[in-house]
Structures are given as C-alpha cells and as structure tokens.
Write a protein that holds these residues in place. Structure first.
Motif, PDB file in Angstrom:
ATOM      1  N   GLU A 295      39.309  15.645  34.342  1.00  7.50           N
ATOM      2  CA  GLU A 295      40.288  15.214  35.349  1.00  7.50           C
ATOM      3  C   GLU A 295      39.959  13.819  35.878  1.00  7.50           C
ATOM      4  OE1 GLU A 295      42.489  17.877  38.079  1.00  7.50           O
ATOM      5  OE2 GLU A 295      40.720  19.144  37.839  1.00  7.50           O
ATOM      6  N   THR A 296      38.674  13.567  36.104  1.00  5.67           N
ATOM      7  CA  THR A 296      38.269  12.255  36.606  1.00  5.67           C
ATOM      8  C   THR A 296      38.592  11.163  35.594  1.00  5.67           C
ATOM      9  OG1 THR A 296      36.467  13.277  37.882  1.00  5.67           O
ATOM     10  CG2 THR A 296      36.324  10.899  37.479  1.00  5.67           C
ATOM     11  N   ARG A 297      38.323  11.434  34.339  1.00  2.75           N
ATOM     12  CA  ARG A 297      38.635  10.455  33.293  1.00  2.75           C
ATOM     13  C   ARG A 297      40.134  10.174  33.239  1.00  2.75           C
ATOM     14  NH1 ARG A 297      34.034  12.936  31.758  1.00  2.75           N
ATOM     15  NH2 ARG A 297      32.495  11.746  30.519  1.00  2.75           N
ATOM     16  N   ALA A 298      40.929  11.216  33.394  1.00  2.00           N
ATOM     17  CA  ALA A 298      42.385  11.036  33.351  1.00  2.00           C
ATOM     18  C   ALA A 298      42.870  10.177  34.519  1.00  2.00           C
ATOM     19  CB  ALA A 298      43.073  12.399  33.371  1.00  2.00           C
ATOM     20  N   VAL A 299      42.317  10.432  35.701  1.00  2.00           N
ATOM     21  CA  VAL A 299      42.730   9.662  36.883  1.00  2.00           C
ATOM     22  C   VAL A 299      42.296   8.207  36.765  1.00  2.00           C
ATOM     23  CG1 VAL A 299      42.425   9.398  39.375  1.00  2.00           C
ATOM     24  CG2 VAL A 299      42.723  11.678  38.387  1.00  2.00           C
ATOM     25  N   LEU A 300      41.033   7.992  36.380  1.00  2.00           N
ATOM     26  CA  LEU A 300      40.512   6.631  36.332  1.00  2.00           C
ATOM     27  C   LEU A 300      41.043   5.864  35.131  1.00  2.00           C
ATOM     28  CD1 LEU A 300      36.810   7.132  37.480  1.00  2.00           C
ATOM     29  CD2 LEU A 300      38.841   6.637  38.834  1.00  2.00           C
ATOM     30  N   GLY A 301      41.590   6.573  34.153  1.00  2.00           N
ATOM     31  CA  GLY A 301      42.196   5.892  33.023  1.00  2.00           C
ATOM     32  C   GLY A 301      43.336   4.994  33.468  1.00  2.00           C
ATOM     33  N   SER A 302      44.058   5.422  34.508  1.00  2.00           N
ATOM     34  CA  SER A 302      45.164   4.608  35.022  1.00  2.00           C
ATOM     35  C   SER A 302      44.670   3.411  35.818  1.00  2.00           C
ATOM     36  CB  SER A 302      46.072   5.467  35.917  1.00  2.00           C
ATOM     37  OG  SER A 302      45.352   5.937  37.060  1.00  2.00           O
ATOM     38  N   ALA A 303      43.364   3.405  36.137  1.00  2.00           N
ATOM     39  CA  ALA A 303      42.797   2.292  36.902  1.00  2.00           C
ATOM     40  C   ALA A 303      42.067   1.306  36.008  1.00  2.00           C
ATOM     41  CB  ALA A 303      41.839   2.827  37.964  1.00  2.00           C
TER      42      ALA A 303
ATOM     43  N   SER B 172      31.700  -0.095  36.997  1.00  2.00           N
ATOM     44  CA  SER B 172      31.878   0.601  38.281  1.00  2.00           C
ATOM     45  C   SER B 172      32.610   1.924  38.082  1.00  2.00           C
ATOM     46  CB  SER B 172      32.657  -0.283  39.262  1.00  2.00           C
ATOM     47  OG  SER B 172      31.938  -1.451  39.572  1.00  2.00           O
ATOM     48  N   LEU B 173      33.698   1.898  37.301  1.00  2.00           N
ATOM     49  CA  LEU B 173      34.463   3.126  37.050  1.00  2.00           C
ATOM     50  C   LEU B 173      33.654   4.106  36.217  1.00  2.00           C
ATOM     51  CD1 LEU B 173      37.985   1.570  36.324  1.00  2.00           C
ATOM     52  CD2 LEU B 173      37.127   2.519  38.474  1.00  2.00           C
TER      53      LEU B 173
END
Length: 703
Positions: free
Chosen positions: A432-440, A459-460
């Motif tokens: 889930e974290t990878r999916a969210v931060l993928g958009s960042a 940082s990400l």
C-alpha cells in the motif's frame, strides 16, 4: 499536567513481566530488576545500555511496581528520546514520558507559567546569533559570523554552568576560557549582560532559559514542586556523563530529595565539556547517594574483538579523572578484519583513497548506509564530498536539512494520511505504501540522475523501508499505524535511514553506529586539535577518538595525511593517540594510483609521461604528469568538456565538481578516449560516472 491514574489494562501478569527479562545478560538483568533507586549504571560503548534501561522500565510497569505515566526518562537528543519511546512501545509499555531535558522542562513551564507568573510564556528563540549580534551592536563591538558564533557558545556556557555575569570574569579565568571571540573576558561579560537586555526588550527566551525558569518556579513555588513530584515518581537519566550543573539542579528539584533515580553513563564518552558537560555527577554518584547500586556493563555486543581491542588500547593511555573510570570492554561478537592504518600524501589524496576504498566495498555488496566517514572538523567534509562524488558514491552529510522538513517527505505524509482514511484492513502495508508513494515519484529502482531527483527518491525510499520494517515488527500494521509512527518520529526528529555513506564529525556521530567506519585526519593538529593545550583538553580529544572507534561494528580504518595540500611539505605526523595502537613495524600505506590493481600498485611509483619523474601528488597522478609540465590537451576540447559539464550540472541541480573535477576533465582532454573502455581507465571515471556520462563525454570528444 495529566492526572495520576492507575490503568489496570496496562498491568500484565507476572509471566509477562518475566518475559521482559528474556535475552538479557546477567548485568543487564540486574539493572532491569533493581527497581528501587538509587541505581548507577556504568555502561561502556556497545554494551546495550538502552536495552537495559528500557527493559527496566518495562519490567517495572509489567510487574506493577511502576505506573507508566509516573515515569520520566530523560536524555540529551530528540533522536535518542524517540528511540527510547519506540523500544518501550515494542515492549508493550505506553504512557511513559521519554523526553530531552529541554522538552520535559518546556512542557512543565508551559503548564505552570500562567498560574505561577501570569500571562503568556515568551516566545522561544532557537538560535542566539541575532540576539548576540544585537548585543555587540549596542556595545559598538564589531562582530562577524565567527565572533557571533563564539560569543553565542560562551553565553550558553555561562548559563549551563550557572555563572552570574558579575562573576563571569573570575570563573571564566579560572576555567581557562581564553578570549572568546577574540575579546577580553571583561568585554565578554558586558556582552553577556547586554544579551540578557536584548532578550528582555524582544520579549523572548532561549533554550537555557527554559531550564532556568522551570528550576526557578520549582524552587520558589512549593505547590508547583509538589505537583511535579507527585506526577513523576521514578526518574531515569541517560548519558548522565553529559549532565551540566544547570541540568543537575533541575533534576534535583524534580526529585525533591527522593532516591527513585537510575542514571546511566560512560565517563569515557564525555566529549562536550566545552558546553558545560561534566562526568563528575556520574563519578560521584555513589558518594552523593550512599547505598546506591552500581552496575557495570562491559560486554560489548556491537563491535568485533579487533575493534574492541583498539578501543581499549586508545583508552589505556588515558590520564587524570577519567582514567579511574575507564571500563575494559569485553567483545561478544565473532572475530573480524584487523584495523587498518594508512598514511596519504595530502588531504586530497586521503579523500580520494578513502572514497576508492568505499566504492570497492559497495561494489562487493556493502550497503552505503552501513558506512561512515568521521572527521574532527566540519571543514574536512568538502574534500570527502568531492571525492565520493567523483567515485560515484552517494552520501549524506549529518547535520544537513532535517529529514521531516524536506518537501517531498511532508508531501508524502499528507498523501499517506489521506490513504489511511480509505485503507482496507488486511492489505499489505508495504504494498500500500509503495502504491501511494508511486504517485509522488517513487519507483522500484533508483533513478540514474543525480542531485535533487536522486535525493527525492532516497527520501521516499526511506519511507518505504520504514513501512516494511513496521509491517515486520507489527504484523497487521496499517497505513494509519505508519502515519502515527511518522508523526511521532517527526516530533522527535527520529528520521529513518537514508541509503548513502554518512559524513559526520566525531561529535555528531555519538550514539550512532555503522558496519564500517573510516576515521580520517587522525594526525597531530587535528586529533588532538591544535587548540587543545591543557592535559584535560588533550584527554577529551582522546575520548573523541574512542567514540569514533566504537562506532564501528566490523571494520575500522584510520588514516592521516602528511601534508594539507598537494605538493605541500610533509610536516604532519600521525596522532600521538596512535603511538600505542598502530603497528610500528608496518610502514604507512600510500594511496594507490586511481584505478590500479594491487599488482600495479606494488610495481613502483607512477611516473610523469612528460619528464619521467615520480608522481607523488594526487592531481598529478590523475593527469599522469606534473602540473607544471607542459599540457598536451587541446584547449578547445577542454572548453567543450567544461561547457558540457556546466550544462549537465545545472540540469541535475548539483555543483559542477560532482559531475567531474577539473583534473578529471583535463585527463580526459589529454587522453581523448575513443571508447568506454579507454574512458574507464582515466582516474576519476568510476563505473557509476561511466554509466551516467560516458556516452555524452565520448560524443563531445567525437564532435
């Protein structure tokens, strides 16, 4: 302040309490089970002191001896306090206050100020510089940045040492304070008095005032002191060797004569005496608290026997007050590689040699974040940064921008907070974290670009790694749990680890550890530093080296340069602290020629391709000629390479030398390589830079 309550849900069974003791060695177990103070823990480096005191608190809570919110654990850095809270939470203990001295005092000051003093607490200023500069201006004293910095440190010293401005000249002279900021002591005393006037006029307080004002309220208001002492019944003080007289005064007021106190420290790690820290409180604890239990932790779980032996040897020559407090560490880990001692021609050669060694370790599979380079002064960092950049090695300068202040981190936390509201239970936290931060902007593989793009990804990536660690530590953890973890870490400035070699001063490295540590500049004039003149000052420099050595888990490399600049006179000598520890029969090492194999390095000195003379300077070896021998490159080619470098650096938002140094560009212009294989043989063109810039360089040369 919160009400004192006993929550039965925080009480566990005796079986749970006994489980807290599992895995502790006999001495750690003694610390954990000795719940009634006073207790003094003398803990050597790497002996598990944080483990011992957190398990002591957890055992006290689980056994019913302690009420969580009546325990106050204080330490010296927000990072250490955050780590302590994390460990306590993992042990099933919530509600214990783990704070720095300043954070604990500020919380109390904010609560009691309105009822004790009235009105609103003055604003807290983080830095003294503008106030000190104003004080100098009022006194018509010229003050550049260096003088303001030195005077700010002196103002802080007077306050933590509880020195009244009227007594400053006498006390400062007795303490050998010299001439702070290049001013006589009488003038400094005037600056100190005027500094207080400036604060009053601006209606602000500084960090030392937080402790002074809190101590003043507790001393003058018995009802306030009674409330605090009822709230907090049990105290734990970490890094007790660094306590100043001001902090000790506040601690005494918190205790109010009670003995419910456990202190932990190591006199051999006292490295902040210039800021008022003194180990005397630790060393005199048994005398001041008759009947105190004293426990010595000497089993070193951090470092190999080779590192431990070196650390013990460094301290074996100690003299004075700290000699009697020295703890002989006993290694518990398997054997590892022996320490290395290397002499280089100059600072540039040393930086290049260390960078080459680190690059080789990383190519062999070592993670960059497990390596550190430590130095005595911050000014030594620049050459190391340049050398690591030339070698294609990422690095992090400790003391730079705070992790949680970075824009990409703040934006990522906002995205994660939003995702936490709609997250479904049962989903893998890491995914889930990878999916969210993928958009960042996060991606599974690191970008090839350097500069800001790479820093943002790192940082990400640190947040992704933290999510994985949290999921492993707490199965079933959700995005909401990750957000809560990040919030707590942000408040404590407890940043996750960013993948990159750490560059830090010896002082900044205290409390940290890495697999491999490089100690550079271990020479007279740097370690001990040139202005360490008294025996006490020299001994503190020895303790700095001890702290540096004990940061290493497996490998420790010590080096020094015979001269400061390339071609300079070889007037430097290895530090006196190495006399008893480095192999006297083994000649000091020389920096290998860039890119050369061991066989090539041992075949003899590199010679100038113009005059045939030996090349002993790093830049000359990179050019394969003496700097004053005629150059053979085409000026137009060199200028084209410089133009390309400038454009590339600007696009990547990095300094030009991070792409290639001038010396490397000259070597490329002289060699005019026609293939990547030929380009790779040039000093300063490592595998990483070959991959990033090789094709572009060859295209410039072809044009």
């Amino acid at each position: 302040m919160t009400d004192v309550t006993t929550n039965p849900t925080t009480r566990a069974t005796r079986q749970d309490a006994d489980g807290v003791l599992d895995g502790l060695d006999p001495e750690q177990r003694q610390v954990a089970t000795t719940l009634d103070g006073p207790v003094c823990v003398l803990a050597g480096a790497g002996t598990g002191k944080t483990r011992a005191i957190t398990h002591r608190i957890a055992y006290g809570v689980h056994s019913g001896a302690y009420v969580p919110n009546r325990v106050l654990a204080v330490t010296f850095t927000a990072r250490a306090a955050g780590e302590m809270r994390t460990r306590l939470r993992d042990l099933g203990v919530a509600g214990v206050q783990a704070r720095t001295f300043h954070a604990a005092a500020l919380r109390q000051l904010q609560f009691f100020w309105p009822q004790s003093i009235g009105g609103t607490l003055p604003n807290l200023v983080e830095h003294k510089a503008s106030l000190v500069a104003d004080a100098c201006h009022r006194l018509r004293i010229q003050a550049d940045r260096t003088r303001v910095r030195d005077l700010s440190a002196e103002v802080e010293w007077t306050k933590v040492m509880l020195v009244d401005p009227d007594d400053y000249v006498r006390v400062a002279a007795a303490a050998g304070r010299g001439e702070p900021g290049g001013l006589d002591l009488a003038t400094v005393a005037r600056v100190v008095r005027t500094y207080e006037d400036v604060k009053t006029d601006r209606a602000v307080i500084d960090f030392e005032d937080v402790l002074l004002l809190t101590a003043g309220i507790l001393d003058e208001r018995p009802e306030v002191a009674a409330t605090v002492r009822e709230q907090y019944r049990h105290f734990v003080v970490d890094e007790y060797q660094d306590v100043s007289p001001l902090q000790q005064r506040l601690l005494d007021l918190w205790l109010g004569g009670r003995q419910d106190l456990c202190v932990v420290g190591d006199a051999s790690q006292t490295i902040y005496s210039f800021a008022g820290a003194t180990p005397e409180h630790l060393l005199d604890f048994p005398r001041r608290h008759p009947g105190a239990t004293v426990v010595r932790l000497v089993r070193d779980y951090r470092s190999t026997p080779e590192v431990v032996q070196l650390a013990n040897s460094v301290l074996s020559q100690a003299t004075g007050l700290h000699a009697r407090a020295r703890l002989e560490l006993i290694a518990q880990r398997p054997s590892g590689p022996p320490p290395s001692f290397t002499a280089y021609d100059d600072d540039v050669a040393e930086a290049s040699g260390v960078a080459a060694r680190i690059a080789a370790e990383i190519r062999a599979g070592r993670s960059a974040k497990d390596v550190a380079v430590l130095f005595r002064t911050n000014g030594q960092s620049q050459a190391l940064e340049s050398a690591l950049a030339d070698a294609g090695v990422g690095y992090v300068v400790r003391g730079g921008e705070r992790f949680f202040s970075r824009k990409e981190v703040r934006d990522a936390v906002v995205l994660l907070r939003g995702a936490a509201r709609s997250a479904l239970p049962g989903h893998d936290l890491g995914e889930e974290t990878r999916a969210v931060l993928g958009s960042a902007g996060w991606s599974p593989t690191a970008p090839t670009a350097a500069g800001a793009t790479r820093e943002k990804w790192e940082s990400l990536q640190a947040l992704v790694v933290l999510a994985d660690e949290l999921a492993q530590k707490r199965p079933g953890a959700t995005v909401a749990d990750l957000v809560e973890e990040l919030l707590e870490r942000s408040q404590a400035q407890h940043a996750p680890t960013v993948d990159g070699v750490t560059l830090a001063s010896f002082h900044a490295a205290k409390g940290l550890e890495w697999d491999v540590v490089h100690l550079v500049g271990v020479s007279e004039g740097l370690l001990p530093i040139s202005f360490a003149e008294t025996p006490e000052e020299v001994e503190e420099e020895r303790r700095l080296l001890y702290v540096g050595v004990t940061r290493a888990r497996e490998g420790i490399h010590l080096s020094w340069a015979n001269s400061r600049t390339p071609g300079g006179r070889a007037t430097r000598k290895p530090s006196r602290f190495l006399d008893a520890v480095r192999p006297q029969a083994t000649p000091a090492g020389r920096r290998p020629a860039a890119g050369g194999s061991a066989k090539q390095r041992s075949s003899g000195p590199m010679t100038c391709r113009v005059c045939g003379g030996a090349l002993s300077v790093a830049v000359d070896r990179k050019l394969r000629r003496h700097a004053d021998c005629p150059a053979s490159y085409d000026e137009a080619v060199f200028e084209k390479l410089r133009e390309w470098r400038s454009a590339t650096a600007k696009a990547a938002e990095v300094p030009a030398y991070v792409v290639f140094t001038d010396a490397t560009l000259m070597a490329i212009a002289e060699a005019v390589p026609g293939s990547t294989a030929e380009l790779s043989r040039i000093g300063g063109v490592g595998p990483s830079k070959l991959e990033k810039y090789g094709d572009d360089v060859l295209e410039v040369l072809a044009g």
